[in-house]
Design a protein around this motif. Structure first.
Motif, PDB file in Angstrom:
ATOM      1  N   ALA A 113     -83.729 -64.632 -18.075  1.00  2.47           N
ATOM      2  CA  ALA A 113     -84.892 -64.474 -18.949  1.00  2.47           C
ATOM      3  C   ALA A 113     -86.197 -64.672 -18.188  1.00  2.47           C
ATOM      4  O   ALA A 113     -87.171 -63.930 -18.383  1.00  2.47           O
ATOM      5  N   ILE A 114     -86.236 -65.651 -17.285  1.00  2.00           N
ATOM      6  CA  ILE A 114     -87.441 -65.890 -16.479  1.00  2.00           C
ATOM      7  C   ILE A 114     -87.723 -64.688 -15.577  1.00  2.00           C
ATOM      8  O   ILE A 114     -88.870 -64.294 -15.377  1.00  2.00           O
ATOM      9  N   GLY A 115     -86.656 -64.110 -15.014  1.00  2.00           N
ATOM     10  CA  GLY A 115     -86.839 -62.931 -14.179  1.00  2.00           C
ATOM     11  C   GLY A 115     -87.459 -61.778 -14.948  1.00  2.00           C
ATOM     12  O   GLY A 115     -88.332 -61.066 -14.426  1.00  2.00           O
ATOM     13  N   THR A 116     -87.035 -61.585 -16.196  1.00  2.00           N
ATOM     14  CA  THR A 116     -87.629 -60.533 -17.019  1.00  2.00           C
ATOM     15  C   THR A 116     -89.103 -60.802 -17.268  1.00  2.00           C
ATOM     16  O   THR A 116     -89.943 -59.895 -17.186  1.00  2.00           O
ATOM     17  N   TYR A 135     -95.978 -56.429 -13.750  1.00  4.48           N
ATOM     18  CA  TYR A 135     -96.270 -55.068 -14.221  1.00  4.48           C
ATOM     19  C   TYR A 135     -97.614 -54.997 -14.928  1.00  4.48           C
ATOM     20  O   TYR A 135     -98.397 -54.064 -14.712  1.00  4.48           O
ATOM     21  N   PHE A 136     -97.888 -55.988 -15.780  1.00  4.76           N
ATOM     22  CA  PHE A 136     -99.111 -55.953 -16.570  1.00  4.76           C
ATOM     23  C   PHE A 136    -100.196 -56.891 -16.034  1.00  4.76           C
ATOM     24  O   PHE A 136    -101.384 -56.651 -16.277  1.00  4.76           O
ATOM     25  N   GLY A 137     -99.806 -57.952 -15.324  1.00  5.01           N
ATOM     26  CA  GLY A 137    -100.775 -58.951 -14.915  1.00  5.01           C
ATOM     27  C   GLY A 137    -101.444 -58.683 -13.579  1.00  5.01           C
ATOM     28  O   GLY A 137    -102.599 -59.061 -13.381  1.00  5.01           O
ATOM     29  N   ILE A 138    -100.738 -58.039 -12.662  1.00  3.70           N
ATOM     30  CA  ILE A 138    -101.321 -57.765 -11.342  1.00  3.70           C
ATOM     31  C   ILE A 138    -102.021 -56.412 -11.390  1.00  3.70           C
ATOM     32  O   ILE A 138    -101.375 -55.363 -11.522  1.00  3.70           O
ATOM     33  N   ARG A 139    -103.328 -56.428 -11.301  1.00  5.16           N
ATOM     34  CA  ARG A 139    -104.111 -55.199 -11.358  1.00  5.16           C
ATOM     35  C   ARG A 139    -104.260 -54.591  -9.965  1.00  5.16           C
ATOM     36  O   ARG A 139    -104.686 -55.270  -9.021  1.00  5.16           O
ATOM     37  N   LEU A 140    -103.903 -53.335  -9.841  1.00  5.32           N
ATOM     38  CA  LEU A 140    -104.009 -52.660  -8.552  1.00  5.32           C
ATOM     39  C   LEU A 140    -105.472 -52.359  -8.249  1.00  5.32           C
ATOM     40  O   LEU A 140    -106.217 -51.890  -9.119  1.00  5.32           O
ATOM     41  N   ASP A 141    -105.869 -52.609  -7.007  1.00  2.28           N
ATOM     42  CA  ASP A 141    -107.248 -52.372  -6.595  1.00  2.28           C
ATOM     43  C   ASP A 141    -107.335 -51.378  -5.440  1.00  2.28           C
ATOM     44  O   ASP A 141    -108.243 -51.432  -4.622  1.00  2.28           O
ATOM     45  N   GLN A 142    -106.345 -50.486  -5.374  1.00  2.00           N
ATOM     46  CA  GLN A 142    -106.304 -49.431  -4.357  1.00  2.00           C
ATOM     47  C   GLN A 142    -106.098 -49.969  -2.946  1.00  2.00           C
ATOM     48  O   GLN A 142    -106.389 -49.282  -1.964  1.00  2.00           O
ATOM     49  N   THR A 143    -105.587 -51.211  -2.826  1.00  2.00           N
ATOM     50  CA  THR A 143    -105.282 -51.750  -1.505  1.00  2.00           C
ATOM     51  C   THR A 143    -103.769 -51.874  -1.346  1.00  2.00           C
ATOM     52  O   THR A 143    -103.037 -52.111  -2.325  1.00  2.00           O
ATOM     53  N   ILE A 144    -103.309 -51.727  -0.113  1.00  2.00           N
ATOM     54  CA  ILE A 144    -101.875 -51.794   0.162  1.00  2.00           C
ATOM     55  C   ILE A 144    -101.338 -53.200  -0.109  1.00  2.00           C
ATOM     56  O   ILE A 144    -100.221 -53.370  -0.599  1.00  2.00           O
ATOM     57  N   PRO A 196     -87.557 -54.234 -18.961  1.00  2.00           N
ATOM     58  CA  PRO A 196     -88.140 -53.636 -17.746  1.00  2.00           C
ATOM     59  C   PRO A 196     -87.731 -52.189 -17.540  1.00  2.00           C
ATOM     60  O   PRO A 196     -88.542 -51.367 -17.108  1.00  2.00           O
ATOM     61  N   ALA A 197     -86.469 -51.854 -17.859  1.00  2.00           N
ATOM     62  CA  ALA A 197     -86.028 -50.467 -17.697  1.00  2.00           C
ATOM     63  C   ALA A 197     -86.814 -49.538 -18.614  1.00  2.00           C
ATOM     64  O   ALA A 197     -87.202 -48.434 -18.227  1.00  2.00           O
ATOM     65  N   ILE A 198     -87.065 -49.993 -19.855  1.00  6.15           N
ATOM     66  CA  ILE A 198     -87.847 -49.176 -20.779  1.00  6.15           C
ATOM     67  C   ILE A 198     -89.254 -48.958 -20.241  1.00  6.15           C
ATOM     68  O   ILE A 198     -89.799 -47.848 -20.282  1.00  6.15           O
ATOM     69  N   ALA A 199     -89.851 -50.018 -19.708  1.00  9.70           N
ATOM     70  CA  ALA A 199     -91.210 -49.894 -19.164  1.00  9.70           C
ATOM     71  C   ALA A 199     -91.244 -48.958 -17.966  1.00  9.70           C
ATOM     72  O   ALA A 199     -92.151 -48.131 -17.836  1.00  9.70           O
ATOM     73  N   ILE A 200     -90.242 -49.062 -17.084  1.00  7.35           N
ATOM     74  CA  ILE A 200     -90.221 -48.204 -15.889  1.00  7.35           C
ATOM     75  C   ILE A 200     -90.018 -46.750 -16.275  1.00  7.35           C
ATOM     76  O   ILE A 200     -90.714 -45.852 -15.797  1.00  7.35           O
TER      77      ILE A 200
END
Length: 342
Positions: free
Chosen positions: A61-64, A71-80, A167-171
């Protein structure tokens, strides 16, 4: 040489000799003695194993939850660096989610579920008595798992299994746009110039020789600031030039090519891989993912592989300056053939 026949025993209980009417059968040795586990004899050990299984389901459950945080908390900022961080937590999250459930169930079966061996005759189940017996067997299995008597394991398993598929549904939902207008509308429109990928320079018909192939994008793609990759993925085109006599256009498509120059969507109609291999001698386009093969001389008809729909054709012509331009957009959706499409 000596005769060794005298050395053999007169009779044998193991080997059947030719001419014997019956062969002595081995006796059934039966099942080996059942060895009790520590959890079978020690209530404390059984309780400890129960807690261990519950912890493993909790880890799932913690892994999920970790997956959803990444997926939702880390915002991508166009950096590798940020992309790698998100990918790492996504992988760890879904890994712990699956590993926790799998390991928990295995530990549950090995430590707590009955492990005695049984031997039963197999027979056809036809009578009502047999059906009731089968129902009783299922009930016995449920009872033997101890799931009714162990609410801690039951509740943590239900929680872990309820969260694990999310997670599978989100992916899967994020794989791309849903079928419909999103895949029907691209940047291609009347008068849109065909440009080289990736530099975006327009292409003159005089520069396209017979046998050549170009990876093409709409010229206006260069001016986009948002959603550029998504638009490019839908609008990518392969352009080739053949001898006009080798083309066999269907009725209504006679003017979709220009002097043997044809343009087709680069997105395979199977699962959307890029069709990037052109066999100049056979005039075949090949998708490298699953080997779907399209006949360029017959409007990219499928001649091999899992694809069931030809590649959509882009009608082209030239403008007043001799540059290749689109006559219109695609007349059908590009990309995989979803079941909603005819």
């Amino acid at each position: 040489m000596g005769n060794h026949s005298d050395d053999l025993p007169a009779s044998s209980e193991v080997v059947a000799k030719a001419g014997h009417d019956e062969v002595e059968k081995f006796q059934d040795p039966g099942l080996p003695p059942h060895r009790l586990r520590l959890a079978d004899t020690d209530p404390k050990a059984a309780k400890r194993a129960e807690r261990q299984v519950a912890i493993l389901f909790g880890i799932s459950a913690i892994g999920t939850l970790l997956f959803f945080f990444a997926y939702f908390g880390i915002r991508l900022d166009q950096t590798i660096a940020t992309l790698r961080l998100q990918n790492m937590f996504l992988g760890l999250g879904i890994g712990f989610a699956m590993l926790g459930i799998g390991t928990g169930i295995v530990h549950w079966a090995r430590a707590l579920m009955p492990d005695h061996e049984v031997s039963e005759e197999r027979h056809e189940m036809r009578t009502e008595e047999d059906r009731l017996a089968a129902v009783q067997i299922v009930d016995d299995i449920v009872e033997e798992t101890g799931i009714k008597r162990r609410p801690l394991i039951r509740n943590t398993l239900i929680g872990a299994m309820a969260l694990a598929p999310l997670p599978a549904i989100a992916i899967l939902r994020d794989l791309g746009p849903l079928p419909g207008n999103a895949m029907h509308t691209t940047l291609w429109k009347k008068g849109e110039r065909l440009a080289r990928d990736p530099d975006g320079t327009p292409i003159k018909a005089a520069d396209v020789t017979i046998g050549s192939a170009f990876h093409v994008i709409p010229e206006s793609l260069n001016t986009l600031t948002e959603g550029k990759l998504n638009e490019k993925a839908k609008a990518a085109v392969l352009m080739m030039r053949l001898d006009p006599d080798e083309l066999h256009p269907s009725a209504g498509r006679e003017d979709w090519a220009y002097n043997g120059i044809v343009a087709y969507s680069k997105i395979c109609t199977h699962v959307g891989c890029p069709v990037a291999l052109y066999e100049q001698q056979t005039h075949h386009l090949l998708c490298p993912c699953h080997q779907s093969t399209f006949d360029l001389t017959r409007e990219c008809k499928v001649i091999f592989g899992p694809a069931v729909r030809p590649l959509p054709q882009l009608p082209i012509t030239v403008d007043s300056e001799g540059y290749l331009v689109a006559q219109s957009g695609f007349h059908e959706p590009v990309g995989p053939s979803f079941w909603e499409r005819s």
